[in-house]
Design a protein around this motif. Structure first.
Motif, PDB file in Angstrom:
ATOM      1  N   GLY A   1      10.362  49.186  -2.553  1.00 33.08           N
ATOM      2  CA  GLY A   1      10.562  49.168  -1.107  1.00 33.08           C
ATOM      3  C   GLY A   1      10.399  47.814  -0.454  1.00 33.08           C
TER       4      GLY A   1
ATOM      5  N   LYS B   1      13.841  51.922  -2.734  1.00 31.64           N
ATOM      6  CA  LYS B   1      14.968  51.672  -1.838  1.00 31.64           C
ATOM      7  C   LYS B   1      16.271  51.729  -2.625  1.00 31.64           C
ATOM      8  CE  LYS B   1      14.544  48.546   1.475  1.00 31.64           C
ATOM      9  NZ  LYS B   1      14.527  47.276   2.230  1.00 31.64           N
TER      10      LYS B   1
ATOM     11  N   ASP C   1      17.351  44.120   1.855  1.00 32.47           N
ATOM     12  CA  ASP C   1      18.688  44.685   1.717  1.00 32.47           C
ATOM     13  C   ASP C   1      19.661  43.665   1.133  1.00 32.47           C
ATOM     14  OD1 ASP C   1      17.453  46.792   2.984  1.00 32.47           O
ATOM     15  OD2 ASP C   1      18.577  46.606   4.852  1.00 32.47           O
TER      16      ASP C   1
ATOM     17  N   THR D   1       6.309  48.120  -4.281  1.00 31.28           N
ATOM     18  CA  THR D   1       6.901  49.287  -3.625  1.00 31.28           C
ATOM     19  C   THR D   1       6.431  49.457  -2.182  1.00 31.28           C
ATOM     20  OG1 THR D   1       5.167  50.754  -4.485  1.00 31.28           O
ATOM     21  CG2 THR D   1       7.199  50.534  -5.790  1.00 31.28           C
TER      22      THR D   1
ATOM     23  N   TRP E   1      15.112  50.376  -6.248  1.00 29.37           N
ATOM     24  CA  TRP E   1      14.392  49.107  -6.150  1.00 29.37           C
ATOM     25  C   TRP E   1      13.097  49.359  -5.393  1.00 29.37           C
ATOM     26  CZ3 TRP E   1      16.329  44.286  -7.841  1.00 29.37           C
ATOM     27  CH2 TRP E   1      17.628  44.316  -8.331  1.00 29.37           C
TER      28      TRP E   1
ATOM     29  N   TYR F   1       8.331  48.239   6.583  1.00 33.25           N
ATOM     30  CA  TYR F   1       9.128  48.966   7.574  1.00 33.25           C
ATOM     31  C   TYR F   1       8.648  50.412   7.700  1.00 33.25           C
ATOM     32  CZ  TYR F   1      13.244  50.976   9.846  1.00 33.25           C
ATOM     33  OH  TYR F   1      14.077  51.632  10.696  1.00 33.25           O
ATOM     34  N   LYS F   2       8.394  51.055   6.561  1.00 26.94           N
ATOM     35  CA  LYS F   2       7.963  52.452   6.562  1.00 26.94           C
ATOM     36  C   LYS F   2       6.442  52.609   6.528  1.00 26.94           C
ATOM     37  CE  LYS F   2      12.066  54.399   6.204  1.00 26.94           C
ATOM     38  NZ  LYS F   2      12.615  55.351   7.128  1.00 26.94           N
TER      39      LYS F   2
ATOM     40  N   SER G   1       6.474  49.183   1.574  1.00 28.31           N
ATOM     41  CA  SER G   1       7.478  48.922   2.593  1.00 28.31           C
ATOM     42  C   SER G   1       6.793  48.655   3.924  1.00 28.31           C
ATOM     43  CB  SER G   1       8.417  50.125   2.732  1.00 28.31           C
ATOM     44  OG  SER G   1       9.232  49.986   3.873  1.00 28.31           O
TER      45      SER G   1
ATOM     46  N   CYS H   1      20.906  50.692   3.457  1.00 28.54           N
ATOM     47  CA  CYS H   1      19.852  51.007   2.497  1.00 28.54           C
ATOM     48  C   CYS H   1      19.011  52.138   3.066  1.00 28.54           C
ATOM     49  CB  CYS H   1      18.970  49.797   2.236  1.00 28.54           C
ATOM     50  SG  CYS H   1      19.733  48.591   1.141  1.00 28.54           S
ATOM     51  N   PHE H   2      18.522  52.985   2.179  1.00 31.41           N
ATOM     52  CA  PHE H   2      17.585  54.017   2.598  1.00 31.41           C
ATOM     53  C   PHE H   2      16.397  54.017   1.652  1.00 31.41           C
ATOM     54  CE2 PHE H   2      20.319  56.230  -0.368  1.00 31.41           C
ATOM     55  CZ  PHE H   2      19.461  57.084  -1.059  1.00 31.41           C
ATOM     56  N   GLU H   3      15.261  54.467   2.171  1.00 37.20           N
ATOM     57  CA  GLU H   3      14.021  54.447   1.403  1.00 37.20           C
ATOM     58  C   GLU H   3      13.502  55.865   1.210  1.00 37.20           C
ATOM     59  OE1 GLU H   3      11.177  51.171   2.306  1.00 37.20           O
ATOM     60  OE2 GLU H   3      12.558  50.782   3.978  1.00 37.20           O
TER      61      GLU H   3
ATOM     62  N   THR I   1       7.502  52.987  -1.183  1.00 39.39           N
ATOM     63  CA  THR I   1       8.831  53.586  -1.250  1.00 39.39           C
ATOM     64  C   THR I   1       9.666  52.954  -2.359  1.00 39.39           C
ATOM     65  OG1 THR I   1       9.853  51.984   0.253  1.00 39.39           O
ATOM     66  CG2 THR I   1       8.876  53.940   1.275  1.00 39.39           C
TER      67      THR I   1
END
Length: 131
Positions: free
Chosen positions: A83, A63, A87, A52, A81, A56-57, A54, A35-37, A61
């Motif tokens: 953030g 995703k 996954d 949205t 989707w 993680y970030k 994230s 997965c990438f954001e 975001t």
């Protein structure tokens, strides 16, 4: 770009499998997933902002789940989707698993805890070992 992303036939995958994949995984690997954001602007709608965000970030975001063949071509892209979504949830709910057949092998990183779901389809997931 959706029309350009095509899931190849098993025959095509097996005939063009790179030697390093044959050596380590045989000819049953059909996809490498991750997965990438993508950063988005912070919305004024509180519900959308929460969906949205994230952790993680540390940013708002969207995703996407992406699938790449062992040959290096893009074979799957999900819809966007929020953030916050895991996954595993995207993998199980966006249609990726509709492409998996019995005996297939999917490579993923440790964020994808989908062994049971893929196993119920008589397929296998290999998670990379990070130390």
């Amino acid at each position: 770009m959706k029309p350009l992303v095509v899931w190849p036939s098993r025959d095509t995958l097996r005939k063009t499998m790179p030697m390093q994949f044959r050596k380590h995984f045989g000819t049953k690997c059909v996809a490498i997933i991750d997965c990438f954001e993508v950063f988005i602007d912070r919305t004024t709608n509180l519900k959308a902002r929460a969906e949205t965000w994230s952790s993680y970030k540390h940013h708002n975001t969207v995703k996407f789940l992406i699938g790449i063949t062992p040959q290096g071509t893009m074979s799957y892209i999900s819809k966007a989707w929020g953030g916050r979504v895991r996954d595993k949830f995207i993998t199980e709910n966006d249609g990726f698993l509709n492409n998996i057949l019995p005996g297939d092998l999917v490579l993923a990183d440790r964020g994808f805890v989908i062994q049971a779901t893929v196993g119920s389809m008589m397929a296998e997931v290999k998670i990379s070992a990070f130390t």
